[in-house]
Write a protein that holds these residues in place. Structure first.
Motif, mmCIF file in Angstrom:
data_model
loop_
_atom_site.group_PDB
_atom_site.id
_atom_site.type_symbol
_atom_site.label_atom_id
_atom_site.label_comp_id
_atom_site.label_asym_id
_atom_site.label_seq_id
_atom_site.Cartn_x
_atom_site.Cartn_y
_atom_site.Cartn_z
ATOM 1 N N THR A 10 -20.610 2.614 -24.789
ATOM 2 C CA THR A 10 -21.541 2.185 -23.748
ATOM 3 C C THR A 10 -20.777 1.647 -22.539
ATOM 4 O OG1 THR A 10 -23.168 1.612 -25.445
ATOM 5 C CG2 THR A 10 -23.510 0.708 -23.251
ATOM 6 N N LEU A 13 -19.127 4.610 -20.656
ATOM 7 C CA LEU A 13 -20.115 5.374 -19.908
ATOM 8 C C LEU A 13 -20.608 4.614 -18.680
ATOM 9 C CD1 LEU A 13 -22.188 7.005 -22.798
ATOM 10 C CD2 LEU A 13 -20.509 8.085 -21.275
ATOM 11 N N THR A 14 -20.732 3.298 -18.809
ATOM 12 C CA THR A 14 -21.138 2.474 -17.667
ATOM 13 C C THR A 14 -20.082 2.518 -16.566
ATOM 14 O OG1 THR A 14 -22.375 1.017 -19.148
ATOM 15 C CG2 THR A 14 -21.835 0.159 -16.966
ATOM 16 N N GLY A 17 -20.135 5.901 -14.949
ATOM 17 C CA GLY A 17 -21.294 6.013 -14.057
ATOM 18 C C GLY A 17 -21.070 5.289 -12.737
#
Length: 79
Positions: A10, A13-14, A17
């Protein structure tokens, strides 16, 4: 998958992004600039081609051009 691996995924991916959000405007600007540069080069090439075609014509200005130039210069002097 363990809780630690899920949190790591997570987090990655953050970060990915956020990186995409930061880089995307620059990439869009670069693509836009390249497109504009290509259009300018094409316009210059067309202009050069039209100059080569018109070189066989006489270089004396027409009466309309002479009249318009005279009117422009009078306007500049009077203002």
């Amino acid at each position: 998958m363990t809780a630690a691996q899920t949190e790591a995924l997570t987090g990655m991916l953050t970060v990915l992004g956020i990186l995409v959000l930061l880089v995307l405007p620059s990439v869009v600007g670069i693509v836009r600039d390249r497109r504009i540069d290509r259009r300018i080069r094409e316009a210059q090439a067309r202009h050069e081609r039209s100059d080569q075609k018109s070189s066989s014509r006489s270089t004396a200005p027409s009466t309309a051009t002479w009249y318009a130039d005279g009117r422009r210069s009078k306007k500049l002097v009077s203002s």
